[in-house]
Write an enzyme that holds these catalytic residues in place. Sequence first.
Site, PDB file in Angstrom:
ATOM      1  CB  CYS A 260      -3.280   2.126 -10.895  1.00 24.35           C
ATOM      2  SG  CYS A 260      -3.227   1.225  -9.222  1.00 24.35           S
TER       3      CYS A 260
HETATM    4  N1  LIG Z   1      -6.283   0.312  -5.508  1.00 27.62           N
HETATM    5  C1  LIG Z   1      -5.957  -0.263  -6.532  1.00 27.62           C
HETATM    6  O1  LIG Z   1      -6.926  -0.949  -7.119  1.00 27.62           O
HETATM    7  C2  LIG Z   1      -4.394  -0.775  -6.515  1.00 27.62           C
HETATM    8  C3  LIG Z   1      -4.012  -1.710  -7.340  1.00 27.62           C
HETATM    9  C4  LIG Z   1      -2.790  -2.008  -7.440  1.00 27.62           C
HETATM   10  C5  LIG Z   1      -1.968  -1.331  -6.704  1.00 27.62           C
HETATM   11  N2  LIG Z   1      -2.056  -0.543  -5.910  1.00 27.62           N
HETATM   12  C6  LIG Z   1      -1.275   0.250  -4.947  1.00 27.62           C
HETATM   13  O2  LIG Z   1      -1.347  -0.111  -3.619  1.00 27.62           O
HETATM   14  C7  LIG Z   1      -0.891   0.808  -2.826  1.00 27.62           C
HETATM   15  C8  LIG Z   1      -2.167   0.944  -1.664  1.00 27.62           C
HETATM   16  O3  LIG Z   1      -3.085   1.399  -2.510  1.00 27.62           O
HETATM   17  P1  LIG Z   1      -4.624   1.567  -1.782  1.00 27.62           P
HETATM   18  O4  LIG Z   1      -5.513   1.746  -3.105  1.00 27.62           O
HETATM   19  O5  LIG Z   1      -4.888   0.374  -1.082  1.00 27.62           O
HETATM   20  O6  LIG Z   1      -4.660   2.854  -0.914  1.00 27.62           O
HETATM   21  P2  LIG Z   1      -5.556   3.068   0.260  1.00 27.62           P
HETATM   22  O7  LIG Z   1      -5.710   4.727   0.307  1.00 27.62           O
HETATM   23  O8  LIG Z   1      -6.995   2.658  -0.072  1.00 27.62           O
HETATM   24  O9  LIG Z   1      -5.115   2.541   1.381  1.00 27.62           O
HETATM   25  C9  LIG Z   1      -3.899   2.818   2.198  1.00 27.62           C
HETATM   26  C10 LIG Z   1      -3.904   2.511   3.478  1.00 27.62           C
HETATM   27  O10 LIG Z   1      -2.944   2.799   4.273  1.00 27.62           O
HETATM   28  C11 LIG Z   1      -3.029   3.501   5.352  1.00 27.62           C
HETATM   29  N3  LIG Z   1      -1.584   3.917   5.823  1.00 27.62           N
HETATM   30  C12 LIG Z   1      -1.220   5.254   5.254  1.00 27.62           C
HETATM   31  N4  LIG Z   1       0.007   5.364   5.936  1.00 27.62           N
HETATM   32  C13 LIG Z   1       0.297   4.451   6.722  1.00 27.62           C
HETATM   33  C14 LIG Z   1       1.307   4.170   7.651  1.00 27.62           C
HETATM   34  N5  LIG Z   1       2.290   5.144   7.860  1.00 27.62           N
HETATM   35  N6  LIG Z   1       1.025   3.003   8.499  1.00 27.62           N
HETATM   36  C15 LIG Z   1      -0.091   2.304   8.256  1.00 27.62           C
HETATM   37  N7  LIG Z   1      -0.873   2.812   7.489  1.00 27.62           N
HETATM   38  C16 LIG Z   1      -0.909   3.584   6.857  1.00 27.62           C
HETATM   39  C17 LIG Z   1      -4.060   4.373   5.214  1.00 27.62           C
HETATM   40  O11 LIG Z   1      -4.875   4.804   6.249  1.00 27.62           O
HETATM   41  C18 LIG Z   1      -4.842   3.506   4.315  1.00 27.62           C
HETATM   42  O12 LIG Z   1      -5.955   2.564   4.973  1.00 27.62           O
HETATM   43  C19 LIG Z   1      -0.432   2.010  -3.625  1.00 27.62           C
HETATM   44  O13 LIG Z   1       0.878   2.096  -3.954  1.00 27.62           O
HETATM   45  C20 LIG Z   1      -1.333   1.671  -5.059  1.00 27.62           C
HETATM   46  O14 LIG Z   1      -0.696   2.241  -5.948  1.00 27.62           O
HETATM   47  C21 LIG Z   1      -3.409  -0.099  -5.455  1.00 27.62           C
END
Ligand SMILES: NC(=O)c1ccc[n+]([C@@H]2O[C@H](COP(=O)([O-])OP(=O)(O)OC[C@H]3O[C@@H](n4cnc5c(N)ncnc54)[C@H](O)[C@@H]3O)[C@@H](O)[C@H]2O)c1
Length: 433
Positions: A260
């Site tokens: 983030c």
């Molecule tokens: N990790 C955090 O603490 C956090 C906090 C707030 C916001 N976010 C936001 O949330 C979003 C997701 O982050 P995350 O940390 O969960 O990411 P992550 O990489 O842990 O998970 C994303 C998942 O999406 C899947 N994926 C990718 N492309 C795909 C598609 N076309 N169809 C289906 N699945 C698909 C991946 O295989 C993965 O399992 C981001 O925008 C991030 O900025 C994350």
Amino acid sequence: MQIAIIGLGYVGLPLSLQFARSGVSVVGLDIDPTKVEALNAGRSYIKHIAPESIQEQVSAGRFTASSDFSLIREVEAVIICVPTPHNKNREPDISYIVDTGRAIAPHLARGTLVVLESTSYPGTTDTDLRAVLEADSGLKAGTDFHLAFSPEREDPGNPASDVKKIPKLVGGLTPACTAAAVALYRHALDTVVPVADARTAEATKLLENIFRGVNIALVNELKQVYAAMGIDIWHVIEAAKSKPFGFMPFYPGPGIGGHCIPVDPFYLTWKAREFGHSTRFIELAGEINEGMPAYVVRRLGDVLNTQGKPFRGSRIIVVGLAYKPEVDDIRETPSFHLMNLLKAQGSVVDYFDPYVPVIPPTRENAAWAGTRSVAWSREDFARADAVIIATAHRGPDYPVLLDWCPCVIDTRNVIRQLQPDLPPARAARLWFA
Ligand SMILES: NC(=O)c1ccc[n+]([C@@H]2O[C@H](COP(=O)([O-])OP(=O)(O)OC[C@H]3O[C@@H](n4cnc5c(N)ncnc54)[C@H](O)[C@@H]3O)[C@@H](O)[C@H]2O)c1
């Protein structure tokens, strides 16, 4: 109620389980077959999510994982939690959102609610995502289906953080879209906060992350200035915390990491250019935070110098590879920057992290893949000329490092927290950076 959650990572998986616990039937969709297989077998691939919490929902029939996007036809709502990284030019890469929109659209039924949770610049939901959903479904957002943005506020690794209790913002394309999204999240979460529209919700998420990034940069800058003046920043922050209003503590470190704070603010920087604006606070904060690993390495160099040791050939152990305590997430971690800088100086670099026993393949730090964590033992640490504590997971007895190694650089002030009255022999081996 039946819903689909797309992207079963750090955000999508805990959210899926929370909806399932609340009695909603959830199909989790991910393009990664290993994740789908693991979840259906009740296995977790995220350290702080217990396998039992997955098994409970899978065996109750409330949660299943799949890669079959046609299942979207059966659900009332779809929540998108896919990554939003930078591309190699450090510009927003919303291709995961666009690809997901394309995968949803052919199966989108009239009346379905689509919510984007991935952090992005204002306009992503009502322009970019809307365009692909409408083009490939033949339906119109706000009329034929609902569309909204709801930012994720996950705090991974914080045991006190509970998805259910974190207030959830929602902003829709139309008031009816907002109302549909409020109704959805009320099934699973205690507090839902409607905002004016999707752009307001997107902009609020960016404000929250920029606020953190800027304030961390401020204490990182003050740390360097105060150190030069012989003033201890940790004492200063503790003292300032006694003020009951108008102050909120932020803590310095070796740089910032995670998905983030190093990434999201620059989504706004990029978008602001389109409107003829520059985001100077964000750029300055980024510059200071990105400079922290080099500052820590310079400080280490000064200490080694007083001990008559050059970097070349020195053995350095970086303690803590994950970007924050109690997680196994190494995305954007400053520890890699430290390790790369030290290696470039000719040091022999090892790391210790109980949650990352071996470094997995990564795009940016491919050269470290397969490297194993040293053990938490006198034997392994006694070989080191210096240790840098970059991330302090709970558990290890950090003060013992001062018995094992001649030089410990503590960027997190964890040693003094664990042992406030250090005996002089130990204190003589401790430095801050
Ligand atoms: N990790 C955090 O603490 C956090 C906090 C707030 C916001 N976010 C936001 O949330 C979003 C997701 O982050 P995350 O940390 O969960 O990411 P992550 O990489 O842990 O998970 C994303 C998942 O999406 C899947 N994926 C990718 N492309 C795909 C598609 N076309 N169809 C289906 N699945 C698909 C991946 O295989 C993965 O399992 C981001 O925008 C991030 O900025 C994350």
